[in-house]
Write an enzyme that holds these catalytic residues in place. Sequence first.
Site, mmCIF file in Angstrom:
data_model
loop_
_atom_site.group_PDB
_atom_site.id
_atom_site.type_symbol
_atom_site.label_atom_id
_atom_site.label_comp_id
_atom_site.label_asym_id
_atom_site.label_seq_id
_atom_site.Cartn_x
_atom_site.Cartn_y
_atom_site.Cartn_z
ATOM 1 N N CYS A 94 39.194 28.531 -12.816
ATOM 2 C CA CYS A 94 38.201 29.503 -12.369
ATOM 3 C C CYS A 94 38.062 29.543 -10.840
ATOM 4 O O CYS A 94 38.961 30.032 -10.175
ATOM 5 C CB CYS A 94 36.884 29.234 -13.087
ATOM 6 S SG CYS A 94 35.848 30.714 -13.154
ATOM 7 N N HIS A 191 37.412 27.568 -19.130
ATOM 8 C CA HIS A 191 36.656 26.310 -19.141
ATOM 9 C C HIS A 191 36.707 25.798 -20.581
ATOM 10 O O HIS A 191 37.476 26.263 -21.390
ATOM 11 C CB HIS A 191 35.194 26.558 -18.746
ATOM 12 C CG HIS A 191 35.019 27.106 -17.380
ATOM 13 N ND1 HIS A 191 35.033 26.330 -16.256
ATOM 14 C CD2 HIS A 191 34.818 28.369 -16.936
ATOM 15 C CE1 HIS A 191 34.833 27.074 -15.187
ATOM 16 N NE2 HIS A 191 34.700 28.321 -15.567
HETATM 17 N N1 GLN Z 1 32.579 32.103 -8.170
HETATM 18 C C1 GLN Z 1 33.707 32.580 -8.940
HETATM 19 C C2 GLN Z 1 33.424 33.896 -9.654
HETATM 20 O O1 GLN Z 1 32.295 34.154 -10.054
HETATM 21 C C3 GLN Z 1 34.151 31.499 -9.911
HETATM 22 C C4 GLN Z 1 33.133 31.202 -10.996
HETATM 23 C C5 GLN Z 1 33.423 29.972 -11.804
HETATM 24 O O2 GLN Z 1 34.144 29.071 -11.384
HETATM 25 N N2 GLN Z 1 32.842 29.863 -12.988
HETATM 26 O O3 GLN Z 1 34.327 34.688 -9.836
#
Ligand code: GLN
Length: 236
Positions: A94, A191
């Site tokens: 992510c 995740h």
């Molecule tokens: N901040 C990034 C986004 O919203 C990654 C989010 C995350 O790692 N869950 O795209």
Amino acid sequence: MSTETLRIVWIYPDLLSTYGDRGNMLILARRAELRGIGAECVEVQSDQPVPVNGDIYLLAGGEDGPQALAAERLITDGGLNRAAANGAVVFAVCAGYQLLGTTFFAKGARCTGLGLLDMHSDRGETRAVGELAGPVDPVLGLPPLTGFENHGGRTHLGAAAKPLVTVEVGIGNDGNTEGAWAGKLLGTYAHGPALARNPALADLLVGWAVGSPLPPVDDSWPDRLRAERLHAVGLR
Ligand code: GLN
């Protein structure tokens, strides 16, 4: 692998650690140990230098502010880029995945990434939240990926980055593909933690690190959980 022990380096758990991503480190160590390969887990905080002698580096998910700070510190440090250039395996989730690309958006600003994968991320019109699943690039020889995604960004791959998954459930990069890989670098929006839900992916990464595919182990429990998740999202 430089020594008898697999060195797993988790980069910046103080900034990047969401949705059980710590579990990815534990699963890598466990999958190695199941094959008699010793594993050492090293956690590198964001005020510490990134060691260059790791075998597998992990970058996890995070909110926009910590993500932008992590990118700045990793660029200044340079250790992860040196380790990747030396052939280390990198697995990123992510926010960590986005910052492997050339640019990404955080808190409304375009940020410079590490440029390790040929891709960039911009803002999506909606957040992508929920189950994520689909078949993996057949070259990698893995079962379908399942995971949970929660991100605002959308990711666009260049020619040198191959899509990891064809999306059947969820959004991933852009609603069509999810994740990317090139050489020994692999990133995903999943995740869950991703490697607990997809142990064959953990085995692929450990196999890349040790230089040969791992022998099979009894995966009937994870296989049952996978079947349950795939059934729950309507894929099998
Ligand atoms: N901040 C990034 C986004 O919203 C990654 C989010 C995350 O790692 N869950 O795209």
